[in-house]
Design an enzyme around this catalytic site. Structure first.
Site, PDB file in Angstrom:
ATOM      1  N   ASP A   1       7.206   6.811   4.215  1.00 52.52           N
ATOM      2  CA  ASP A   1       7.198   5.533   4.918  1.00 52.52           C
ATOM      3  C   ASP A   1       6.744   4.382   4.021  1.00 52.52           C
ATOM      4  O   ASP A   1       7.354   3.315   4.007  1.00 52.52           O
ATOM      5  CB  ASP A   1       6.299   5.627   6.153  1.00 52.52           C
ATOM      6  CG  ASP A   1       6.829   6.623   7.175  1.00 52.52           C
ATOM      7  OD1 ASP A   1       8.055   6.836   7.206  1.00 52.52           O
ATOM      8  OD2 ASP A   1       6.020   7.192   7.928  1.00 52.52           O
ATOM      9  N   SER A   2       5.679   4.603   3.255  1.00 52.50           N
ATOM     10  CA  SER A   2       5.218   3.531   2.370  1.00 52.50           C
ATOM     11  C   SER A   2       6.175   3.335   1.197  1.00 52.50           C
ATOM     12  O   SER A   2       6.342   2.213   0.697  1.00 52.50           O
ATOM     13  CB  SER A   2       3.799   3.811   1.876  1.00 52.50           C
ATOM     14  OG  SER A   2       3.721   5.029   1.169  1.00 52.50           O
TER      15      SER A   2
ATOM     16  N   CYS B   1     -10.224   3.715   9.951  1.00 55.45           N
ATOM     17  CA  CYS B   1      -9.736   3.602   8.576  1.00 55.45           C
ATOM     18  C   CYS B   1      -8.824   2.382   8.428  1.00 55.45           C
ATOM     19  O   CYS B   1      -8.919   1.638   7.452  1.00 55.45           O
ATOM     20  CB  CYS B   1      -8.988   4.869   8.176  1.00 55.45           C
ATOM     21  SG  CYS B   1      -8.304   4.819   6.508  1.00 55.45           S
TER      22      CYS B   1
ATOM     23  N   CYS C   1      -6.295  12.894   7.515  1.00 51.92           N
ATOM     24  CA  CYS C   1      -6.020  13.134   6.097  1.00 51.92           C
ATOM     25  C   CYS C   1      -7.130  13.899   5.385  1.00 51.92           C
ATOM     26  O   CYS C   1      -6.868  14.612   4.419  1.00 51.92           O
ATOM     27  CB  CYS C   1      -5.748  11.806   5.387  1.00 51.92           C
ATOM     28  SG  CYS C   1      -7.190  10.713   5.251  1.00 51.92           S
TER      29      CYS C   1
ATOM     30  N   GLY D   1       3.140   1.011   5.426  1.00 52.58           N
ATOM     31  CA  GLY D   1       4.193   1.796   6.056  1.00 52.58           C
ATOM     32  C   GLY D   1       3.899   2.149   7.499  1.00 52.58           C
ATOM     33  O   GLY D   1       4.364   3.173   7.985  1.00 52.58           O
TER      34      GLY D   1
ATOM     35  N   ALA E   1       0.850  -1.192   0.000  1.00 56.59           N
ATOM     36  CA  ALA E   1       0.000   0.000   0.000  1.00 56.59           C
ATOM     37  C   ALA E   1       0.882   1.237   0.000  1.00 56.59           C
ATOM     38  O   ALA E   1       1.673   1.447   0.926  1.00 56.59           O
ATOM     39  CB  ALA E   1      -0.913  -0.002   1.215  1.00 56.59           C
ATOM     40  N   VAL E   2       0.779   2.043  -1.040  1.00 54.57           N
ATOM     41  CA  VAL E   2       1.594   3.248  -1.161  1.00 54.57           C
ATOM     42  C   VAL E   2       0.685   4.469  -1.171  1.00 54.57           C
ATOM     43  O   VAL E   2      -0.245   4.565  -1.959  1.00 54.57           O
ATOM     44  CB  VAL E   2       2.488   3.214  -2.423  1.00 54.57           C
ATOM     45  CG1 VAL E   2       3.597   2.187  -2.259  1.00 54.57           C
ATOM     46  CG2 VAL E   2       1.678   2.913  -3.677  1.00 54.57           C
ATOM     47  N   SER E   3       0.982   5.398  -0.269  1.00 52.78           N
ATOM     48  CA  SER E   3       0.146   6.594  -0.137  1.00 52.78           C
ATOM     49  C   SER E   3       0.737   7.791  -0.858  1.00 52.78           C
ATOM     50  O   SER E   3       0.030   8.745  -1.167  1.00 52.78           O
ATOM     51  CB  SER E   3      -0.006   6.941   1.348  1.00 52.78           C
ATOM     52  OG  SER E   3       1.268   7.243   1.899  1.00 52.78           O
ATOM     53  N   GLY E   4       2.046   7.752  -1.094  1.00 55.21           N
ATOM     54  CA  GLY E   4       2.759   8.914  -1.602  1.00 55.21           C
ATOM     55  C   GLY E   4       3.725   9.476  -0.584  1.00 55.21           C
ATOM     56  O   GLY E   4       4.511  10.371  -0.891  1.00 55.21           O
ATOM     57  N   GLY E   5       3.693   8.932   0.652  1.00 55.20           N
ATOM     58  CA  GLY E   5       4.591   9.384   1.698  1.00 55.20           C
ATOM     59  C   GLY E   5       5.883   8.578   1.733  1.00 55.20           C
ATOM     60  O   GLY E   5       6.021   7.542   1.064  1.00 55.20           O
TER      61      GLY E   5
END
Length: 343
Positions: A12-13, A89, A186, A113, A6-10
């Protein structure tokens, strides 16, 4: 074994994706669109995934996010509670719908992340544990996720310090799509939930009396949803000593204030329990967190048919209904959690 990350754009991920790629796992990246961000991370995600030679999948879950996270968040505030949307969430979206979509796409596990661990304890079996970095530990926010769901999780940040992440990414020539990191909600711009509620909610409870514990009226509030238990600032009145929110009486639409001494409590109650370890296997000494930034406090915990009753060994700041009561042992292994309710 195929893993969806799972990639959020931050950062950590992105680190989680890079670390698993370096370790040789069969991967694909999975970006869940939950809220509509100010800055779209997708262009940057596509670039970084291409650099790592990892396929990127996108799941548009914005409608489901509104139904499962935002609407309950608004309803909880309207009912006088102080909800924890990140915990819900994680349970309903990330390790709920997103995990389901990852598995439908051929993944056996979902990596995220989060700063937390899910590992095997010699007595408890597999359970959630706090991360090595105490300043970033997110086990509290994951404590409502069912154990069987976390059995399919991969948490590469369990043993790394946040301070090391940026250097590792720079060394691999990876650039974070969203350069500004946020630890706020968020979907709430500027972390001002009051402004968000005013714009989003159709109807919120109105003004009412502000009272002391003995019933004396000392002012008026403009909606219980504007306040939370333990609050000191922003009450709009002057008094001979500092006053704090002790209680939100939704039946009478009354905000109850008191002194610091009155703020301390010994007990709280939680329901909607999520067990990682059966209560029969708990150690003699357990500890409870009722706020994210709180150090776990020694307590006695009793499980009844209608929920979990916590009695702290030492007085604590009043607990806010809607927050999470997370039970753990002295080493940070999570035993159970539930949603705090009015007593």
């Amino acid at each position: 074994m195929k893993i969806a990350v799972a990639v959020s754009g931050g950062a950590d991920s992105l680190y989680a994706l890079s670390a698993l790629k370096t370790a040789g796992y069969d991967l694909f990246a999975l970006h869940g669109r939950f809220a509509s961000p100010r800055l779209d991370p997708l262009p940057g995600l596509r670039e970084q995934c291409a650099r790592l030679a990892v396929p990127l999948h996108v799941a548009d879950l914005r409608e489901q996010f509104v139904q499962r996270v935002i609407n309950p968040f608004v309803a909880a505030y309207a009912a006088g509670q102080t909800p924890n949307p990140c915990a819900h969430c994680n349970r309903d979206m990330k390790f709920g719908l997103l995990l389901d979509m990852a598995e439908k796409s051929g993944a056996e596990r979902l990596a995220t992340g989060h700063y937390a661990a899910f590992a095997k304890h010699p007595v408890y079996g597999f359970t959630l544990r706090r991360a090595a970095d105490p300043s970033r530990d997110q086990s509290y926010f994951l404590s409502l996720v069912p154990r069987e769901r976390l059995m399919r999780a991969v948490l590469p940040l369990a043993d790394i310090m946040k301070s090391a992440i940026s250097g590792i990414l720079a060394g691999q020539a990876l650039e974070t799509p969203l350069p500004e990191e946020s630890r706020e909600i968020c979907f709430v711009p500027g972390d001002d939930y009051r402004v968000f509620l005013e714009k989003y909610a159709e109807r919120l409870p109105g003004s009412g009396p502000i009272c002391l514990r003995d019933g004396r009226v000392v002012g008026r509030h403009e909606g219980l949803w504007r306040h939370t238990e333990g609050q000191r600032r922003g009450l709009g009145l002057a008094w001979r000593e500092p006053l704090y929110v002790l209680e939100k009486d939704c039946v009478q639409n009354k905000l109850v204030l008191g002194t610091a001494a009155e703020l301390r409590v010994h007990t709280c109650r939680a329901d909607r329990l999520n067990f990682f370890v059966p209560a029969s296997q708990w150690p003699e000494s357990v500890f409870v967190r009722t706020r994210y930034k709180q150090k776990a406090q020694a307590a006695c915990v009793k499980i009844e048919d209608d929920g979990m009753y916590v009695h702290f060994h030492k007085p604590q700041a009043v607990c806010a209904p809607g927050q999470i009561a997370c039970v753990c042992d002295e080493d940070g292994w999570v035993l159970a959690a539930g949603v705090i309710q009015p007593e």
